[in-house]
Design a protein around this motif. Structure first.
Motif, PDB file in Angstrom:
ATOM      1  N   PRO A 166      -4.537   9.831   0.141  1.00  0.00           N
ATOM      2  CA  PRO A 166      -4.186   9.952   1.561  1.00  0.00           C
ATOM      3  C   PRO A 166      -5.340   9.693   2.535  1.00  0.00           C
ATOM      4  CG  PRO A 166      -3.101  11.661   0.311  1.00  0.00           C
ATOM      5  CD  PRO A 166      -4.044  10.957  -0.640  1.00  0.00           C
ATOM      6  N   ASP A 167      -6.520  10.217   2.272  1.00  0.00           N
ATOM      7  CA  ASP A 167      -7.639  10.000   3.200  1.00  0.00           C
ATOM      8  C   ASP A 167      -7.992   8.522   3.328  1.00  0.00           C
ATOM      9  OD1 ASP A 167      -7.814  12.702   3.737  1.00  0.00           O
ATOM     10  OD2 ASP A 167      -9.520  13.045   2.394  1.00  0.00           O
ATOM     11  N   PHE A 168      -7.925   7.795   2.234  1.00  0.00           N
ATOM     12  CA  PHE A 168      -8.219   6.364   2.278  1.00  0.00           C
ATOM     13  C   PHE A 168      -7.083   5.600   2.950  1.00  0.00           C
ATOM     14  CE2 PHE A 168      -8.748   2.189  -0.109  1.00  0.00           C
ATOM     15  CZ  PHE A 168      -9.797   1.753   0.693  1.00  0.00           C
ATOM     16  N   TYR A 169      -5.844   5.954   2.614  1.00  0.00           N
ATOM     17  CA  TYR A 169      -4.674   5.326   3.247  1.00  0.00           C
ATOM     18  C   TYR A 169      -4.764   5.489   4.767  1.00  0.00           C
ATOM     19  CZ  TYR A 169       0.246   4.189   4.153  1.00  0.00           C
ATOM     20  OH  TYR A 169       1.405   3.622   4.627  1.00  0.00           O
ATOM     21  N   ASN A 198       0.842  -1.195   0.000  1.00  0.00           N
ATOM     22  CA  ASN A 198       0.000   0.000   0.000  1.00  0.00           C
ATOM     23  C   ASN A 198       0.877   1.245   0.000  1.00  0.00           C
ATOM     24  OD1 ASN A 198      -2.634  -1.319   0.312  1.00  0.00           O
ATOM     25  ND2 ASN A 198      -1.819  -1.960   2.268  1.00  0.00           N
ATOM     26  N   LEU A 199       0.657   2.128  -0.976  1.00  0.00           N
ATOM     27  CA  LEU A 199       1.419   3.365  -1.074  1.00  0.00           C
ATOM     28  C   LEU A 199       0.469   4.554  -1.117  1.00  0.00           C
ATOM     29  CD1 LEU A 199       4.023   2.448  -3.851  1.00  0.00           C
ATOM     30  CD2 LEU A 199       4.394   2.505  -1.384  1.00  0.00           C
ATOM     31  N   PHE A 225      -6.221   2.962   7.292  1.00  0.00           N
ATOM     32  CA  PHE A 225      -5.503   1.733   7.614  1.00  0.00           C
ATOM     33  C   PHE A 225      -4.486   1.895   8.741  1.00  0.00           C
ATOM     34  CE2 PHE A 225      -6.891   1.246   3.235  1.00  0.00           C
ATOM     35  CZ  PHE A 225      -7.452  -0.013   3.252  1.00  0.00           C
ATOM     36  N   THR A 226      -4.248   3.143   9.175  1.00  0.00           N
ATOM     37  CA  THR A 226      -3.238   3.384  10.199  1.00  0.00           C
ATOM     38  C   THR A 226      -3.582   4.632  10.998  1.00  0.00           C
ATOM     39  OG1 THR A 226      -0.874   3.733  10.601  1.00  0.00           O
ATOM     40  CG2 THR A 226      -1.771   4.702   8.588  1.00  0.00           C
TER      41      THR A 226
END
Length: 138
Positions: free
Chosen positions: A53-56, A8-9, A59-60
């Motif tokens: 970025p909002d979707f990434y 994931n990037l 995950f964290t």
């Protein structure tokens, strides 16, 4: 089922990043892509998930690294020849990435170069002599 890797990037511009990865030889899998993510296929077992970025961030809970300012990872990709290593660095440079962020490595049995994608993610494409890799010298 074979072991698989999904990397994931986070990417600032999903459309531009998708075009970059297609230009260097990845294939977009539309089944797992939408306005938040592009699933980019490197091989049958390796997929790069380009995420806005909002979707990434879902995950964290950690801050998202700016790969232009930090080195969150170096992604090594193997190739069958020195020419293929040179070709992907050229394609990356032509597609908006940065080629050779450090000098090429020539070790005789192994050859490697580097490039960054438009978001600063670092890659290390390399070729290794098959005889040396199998312990047969070289």
């Amino acid at each position: 089922m074979p072991k698989m890797i999904f990397l994931n990037l986070p990417v600032r511009d999903l459309a531009a990043s998708t075009r970059f990865y297609e230009a260097i030889g990845f294939t977009k899998n539309p089944q797992f892509s939408n306005e938040q993510a592009s699933c980019m296929v490197w091989s049958d077992e390796i997929y790069f998930m380009l995420l806005v970025p909002d979707f990434y961030a879902t995950f964290t809970s950690k801050p998202i690294a700016d790969a232009h300012a930090t080195s969150p990872h170096l992604i090594a990709l193997s190739f069958d020849s020195r020419a293929e290593v040179d070709a992907i660095v050229a394609k990356a440079s032509e597609a908006g990435g940065t080629g050779d962020f450090r000098p090429p490595q020539e070790l005789g049995f192994m050859y490697g170069r580097t490039f960054e994608d438009p978001d600063g993610n670092g890659f290390e494409p390399f070729w290794m002599d098959p005889a040396a890799a199998s312990g047969g010298g070289g």
